[in-house]
Design a protein around this motif. Structure first.
Motif, PDB file in Angstrom:
ATOM      1  N   TRP A 220      16.247  25.862  38.122  1.00 50.49           N
ATOM      2  CA  TRP A 220      16.197  23.985  38.232  1.00 50.49           C
ATOM      3  C   TRP A 220      17.865  23.546  37.670  1.00 50.49           C
ATOM      4  O   TRP A 220      17.618  22.952  38.374  1.00 50.49           O
TER       5      TRP A 220
ATOM      6  N   TYR B 157       6.683  20.901  38.627  1.00 51.71           N
ATOM      7  CA  TYR B 157       7.572  19.976  39.217  1.00 51.71           C
ATOM      8  C   TYR B 157       6.930  19.087  39.780  1.00 51.71           C
ATOM      9  O   TYR B 157       6.976  17.508  40.483  1.00 51.71           O
TER      10      TYR B 157
ATOM     11  N   ASP C 197      12.016  28.826  42.556  1.00 52.71           N
ATOM     12  CA  ASP C 197      11.728  27.562  41.598  1.00 52.71           C
ATOM     13  C   ASP C 197      10.796  26.842  42.796  1.00 52.71           C
ATOM     14  O   ASP C 197      11.402  27.002  44.178  1.00 52.71           O
TER      15      ASP C 197
ATOM     16  N   GLY D 170       9.786  23.030  43.933  1.00 53.58           N
ATOM     17  CA  GLY D 170       9.855  21.920  43.643  1.00 53.58           C
ATOM     18  C   GLY D 170       8.516  21.103  44.234  1.00 53.58           C
ATOM     19  O   GLY D 170       7.549  21.316  43.636  1.00 53.58           O
ATOM     20  N   ASP D 171       8.033  20.068  44.789  1.00 49.54           N
ATOM     21  CA  ASP D 171       7.829  18.927  45.525  1.00 49.54           C
ATOM     22  C   ASP D 171       6.300  19.854  46.981  1.00 49.54           C
ATOM     23  O   ASP D 171       6.443  21.083  46.933  1.00 49.54           O
TER      24      ASP D 171
ATOM     25  N   VAL E 266      14.313  24.433  47.381  1.00 50.83           N
ATOM     26  CA  VAL E 266      15.279  23.750  46.674  1.00 50.83           C
ATOM     27  C   VAL E 266      16.086  22.948  48.391  1.00 50.83           C
ATOM     28  O   VAL E 266      15.770  23.404  49.357  1.00 50.83           O
TER      29      VAL E 266
ATOM     30  N   ILE F 168      15.707  18.786  44.516  1.00 50.99           N
ATOM     31  CA  ILE F 168      14.529  18.634  44.453  1.00 50.99           C
ATOM     32  C   ILE F 168      14.315  17.805  45.876  1.00 50.99           C
ATOM     33  O   ILE F 168      14.098  15.896  45.243  1.00 50.99           O
TER      34      ILE F 168
END
Length: 878
Positions: A14, A549, A590, A592-593, A609, A651
């Motif tokens: 991140w 996140y 990772d 994210g949303d 990402v 992000i």
């Protein structure tokens, strides 16, 4: 998109996030009273100066083109994470301390939070063994990032997390209990046991990554087997508040602390009285100095480690320097007259020039006969896409001469898994480092970078006992029937902490990394490739330091109840079905949303990402076909075009229309809309309904009944920072930029979230990040954090009232008409018809990044960045 492409993404942390990246050290959290916290996100002033992040390289990785150096992605993400909290200027010391005091003084609502992710999280869950997950990689049960580890000979292990506090096990790992929840900082920089058996905690993670937090000083626990840390156990005064602490070392009746503001010492016998500043290479940049507010102040006094002559503790070597390079970087020693000088000769192979001394870690054999060191090179980090590692070294004395015993090419040839993914050991050597020596054998060494390495002959030969993962090895196949059975469990990637201790008379090595805590026998077994066959994950679910996140909630149509999912720092996307006793991971990299259909929790979309979005309609459960063709997989790449051009933030924001879950909004340079819902199968199905303009990028989006709000910044850093709001319709009509008044009614700071009144799309709330002008030394910083519009965003009113001056991350209108707001220090609430704010529950000092409702609106879900996902009943918020 190939399997290897998706899986290579795990290397990002991140920029931090994330993890994680090359900018770090916030100027935000501040000296203050002993009760102040210090959660400033890592990066304050550094993020504004791209010149100092890894060669100022720009990210290259995209949804279908993952060939860029992922350390560059980390740098970019770190910049952006900091920008949200620091632009348009720099944050003065004292900000977070004042915020914590204000928050704890707020009246409290009723109800209490319930942690729903305090159960094992299996990254290898076979239900989700798919090319877009990391299942079968070998990490097993995981939790959030562990920054430091300590262990004794009585079976007690102590794990210090990045944002979730310190945890204790009395069983050699497992059955963990938190022991630092009363502290104002939950960020760990260093853990160490002294000769008297006391546990020392240095707060403030020092991995110089994006989601690191500053600390509140050093604490000591006299009875670590039974006690817990408290504010009364702090050592010294407030000298080390608002610093990060990378190492605590003991010698000559003193404890020495390597911090982001120089090297300090304190008596280990008399714990009161001030810390003594032993050395700061650039004292003018320290708080109170003539250059304390310079943009470069945050990295001008970084120190990394301390080594002593065991026969004469007055003789000391300091490793000093910012990982991306500065002219003060180097090794320093103290003369008999008390002055500090840089070592320029007689050091052997270990470099002494500023360009090749970056982040450094020392280790000493128990008998004092050998010393070891890891050195990261700023010059290599800026110019060599393969690795930033200068080397691993050995010497009979900390004063040299040092001999290089390994470089990244040698480690790569000794069983590394990185090479199959296109990287080399030490590609993130500024972020990943640990080093320790077996107390029983001065030639037995463990080194941590992205992987775990072991040498039994003083560094002459090495084995990759903890490979990055099993992907790329001949033993691995996505089809379990085709595996040879030789792939053993490994550790999670990205190593940070290490300790050797004993349990039931046997010695074990414990390692902490981005996936939690793992152990193996110190003299453990290896296969023919040098990979360990005996790692055990200690992340049994009793330790929840997961760094979310985002969170999504939908009905579990198969089992009743709800399905909860969320995106995590370096731990992909978690899936928790209503009948689960173990969480699984259906997407790797990772997370994210997150978008989740309230009517069907297995309809989900996960962002990696830069708007790289994957969608599934069956929770990405593998159907047994074990395909490697992405077009036949259980999930689909549906990234909008801004992903391919890197015109979205690291992000980037995603949202569904509150009235129509088939209408999605995504924000990059453009506002994107697609109306196929979770049946979308291609990125070409998105339509650009508005171009925010060159150099602008969306920071938040929301929609209800076809009305869309988009917040943007551009430039997004301190150099000319600008922000704005655009409003229009999902069908592409009526788009225009809101004319925000010049009087600062809406501050010139990062706009982080919208909350639309479900009864009226023209009634909207705006969350504003960063600190107000009392703390932010930048143009137009303004005041306030929550604003309200009743005319579709044309005019705004500050409704912050008694809300603490703390960065806000998200807002949500609840089913009872109240307003909940997520901040860097917890959740606050304004009841219907009221103007004043209350504190929701009593979470530790942890950031909350997103809020979501349950499908029936009766429960509030909070994604914390360090303590998992929590829920609270809306009816109890009185």
């Amino acid at each position: 998109m190939s399997a290897s492409t998706r899986k290579r993404r795990w290397l990002t942390i991140w920029a931090i996030t994330a993890s994680a990246a090359l900018v770090a050290i916030p100027a935000g959290a501040a000296p203050g009273g002993s009760g102040s916290p210090f959660g400033a996100r890592a990066l304050a002033r550094l993020a504004a100066d791209r010149e100092h992040s890894v060669g100022a390289l720009t990210p290259k990785a995209k949804a279908d083109d993952d060939d860029g150096n992922e350390a560059d992605e980390i740098a970019e993400g770190a910049d952006q994470y900091a920008e949200a909290r620091t632009s348009p200027g720099i944050v003065a010391p004292g900000a977070y301390g004042a915020a914590w005091t204000s928050l704890t003084n707020l009246p409290a609502t009723g109800g209490s939070w319930r942690n729903i992710t305090d159960l094992p999280y299996d990254s290898d869950d076979s239900r989700y063994r798919d090319i877009d997950s990391n299942s079968s990689g070998g990490s097993g049960d995981v939790t959030g990032r562990m920054a430091a580890i300590a262990a004794d000979d009585d079976g007690y292990v102590y794990a210090g997390s990045a944002g979730g506090g310190v945890w204790r096990s009395k069983r050699g790992g497992g059955n963990w209990k938190p022991i630092s929840d009363k502290l104002p900082s939950q960020s760990t920089g260093a853990l160490a046991l002294d000769g008297a058996g006391r546990l020392w905690l240095g707060t403030g993670e020092a991995n110089t990554n994006a989601d690191a937090y500053l600390g509140s000083g050093v604490y000591v626990l006299s009875d670590p087997h039974h006690g817990s840390f408290s504010t009364r156990s702090r050592v010294g005064g407030d000298e080390l508040e608002s610093t990060t602490i990378r190492q605590l070392r003991f010698a000559g009746g003193k404890v020495w602390a390597a911090t982001s503001e120089g090297v300090w010492s304190h008596s280990t016998k008399r714990l009161t009285g001030a810390w003594k500043l032993e050395f700061a290479p650039n004292p003018d940049y320290l708080p109170g100095g003539s250059k304390a507010h310079d943009d470069s102040a945050a990295y001008k006094n970084i120190t990394n480690d301390i080594a002593f002559d065991p026969k004469d503790p007055s003789k000391v070597v300091l490793a000093v320097g910012w990982r991306s390079g500065d002219d003060y970087n180097g090794f320093y020693t103290k003369s008999s007259k008390g002055t500090w000088t840089r070592i320029t000769s007689g050091f052997g192979d270990l470099p002494t020039d500023a360009d090749n001394v970056g982040t450094v870690t020392f280790a000493r054999a128990a008998d004092g006969s050998r010393y070891y060191a890891i050195d990261e090179s700023p010059e290599q980090m800026a110019s060599n896409p393969d690795s930033g590692l200068e080397g691993i070294y050995s010497a009979a004395s900390p004063f040299g001469p040092w001999t290089k015993v390994a470089d990244y090419k040698q480690l790569a040839a000794d069983g590394s898994a990185l090479t199959s993914s296109g990287y080399m050991p030490g590609v993130q050597a500024w972020y990943n480092q640990f080093l320790t020596v077996d107390p029983a054998n001065p030639k037995h060494v463990y080194a941590g970078l992205e992987e775990v390495y072991e040498s039994r002959d003083g560094g002459a030969t090495w084995s990759t006992v903890g490979p990055y993962w099993n992907f790329g090895f001949s033993c691995w196949s996505i089809d379990p029937a085709k595996q040879t059975g030789d792939c053993n469990q490994t550790t999670h990637s990205d190593q940070h902490g290490v300790a050797i201790g004993r349990y039931h008379g046997k010695s074990f090595v414990y390692v902490g990394n981005d996936g939690g805590v793992y152990k193996r026998p110190v003299d453990g077994a290896q296969d023919t490739s040098g990979h360990a066959t005996d790692w055990t994950s200690l992340n049994d679910g009793t330790i929840d330091t997961l760094q979310y996140y985002s969170v999504g909630v939908g009905k579990d149509l198969d089992h009743g109840g709800v399905s909860v999912t969320g995106g995590l720092q370096d731990n992909g996307q978690s899936v928790l079905r209503s009948n689960d006793t173990v969480m699984g991971s259906d997407f790797g990299g990772d997370g994210g949303d997150t978008l989740t259909d309230p009517a069907n929790g297995c309809d989900t979309a996960e962002e990696y990402v830069y708007l790289s979005v994957q969608v599934t309609q069956n929770c990405a459960v593998n159907d047994g076909s074990w395909v490697t063709d992405a077009s036949k997989a259980t999930s689909y790449n549906v990234a909008p075009a801004d992903n391919a051009t890197s015109e979205a933030r690291f992000i980037a924001p995603l949202a569904t229309d509150a009235k129509d879950s088939n209408t999605w909004i995504a924000g990059g340079r453009h506002v994107w809309v697609q109306t196929h819902g979770y049946a979308i199968r291609s990125g070409s199905e998105w339509k650009s309904v508005y171009d925010l303009g060159a150099g602008r990028t969306a920071t938040a989006v929301a929609a209800s009944g076809g009305k869309v709000y988009a917040a943007w910044c551009g430039p997004c850093n301190n150099q000319g920072f600008a922000r704005g709001i655009s409003v229009g319709n999902a069908d592409g009509t009526g788009w225009h930029d809101i004319s925000l008044p010049a009087d600062g009614t809406v501050p010139n700071r990062y706009l982080s979230g919208f909350a639309i009144d479900p009864k009226n799309a023209d009634h909207v709330f705006l969350a504003v990040n960063g600190f107000s002008r009392h703390w932010t030394e930048g143009p137009g910083a303004g005041v306030g954090h929550v604003f309200e519009s009743t005319d579709g965003g044309t005019t705004w009113k500050d409704i912050s009232a008694n809300l603490p001056d703390v960065p806000t991350n998200a807002a949500l209108v609840l089913s009872n008409g109240g307003l909940a707001v997520a901040t860097d220090l917890g959740v606050v609430y304004r009841a219907p018809g009221r103007t004043r704010w209350q504190r929701v529950g009593s979470l530790p000092a942890v950031a909350v990044l997103q809020l979501k409702p349950s499908p029936d609106g009766r429960t509030l879900y909070a994604a914390t960045h360090g303590r998992g996902i929590y829920t609270i009943k809306v009816r109890d918020l009185r």
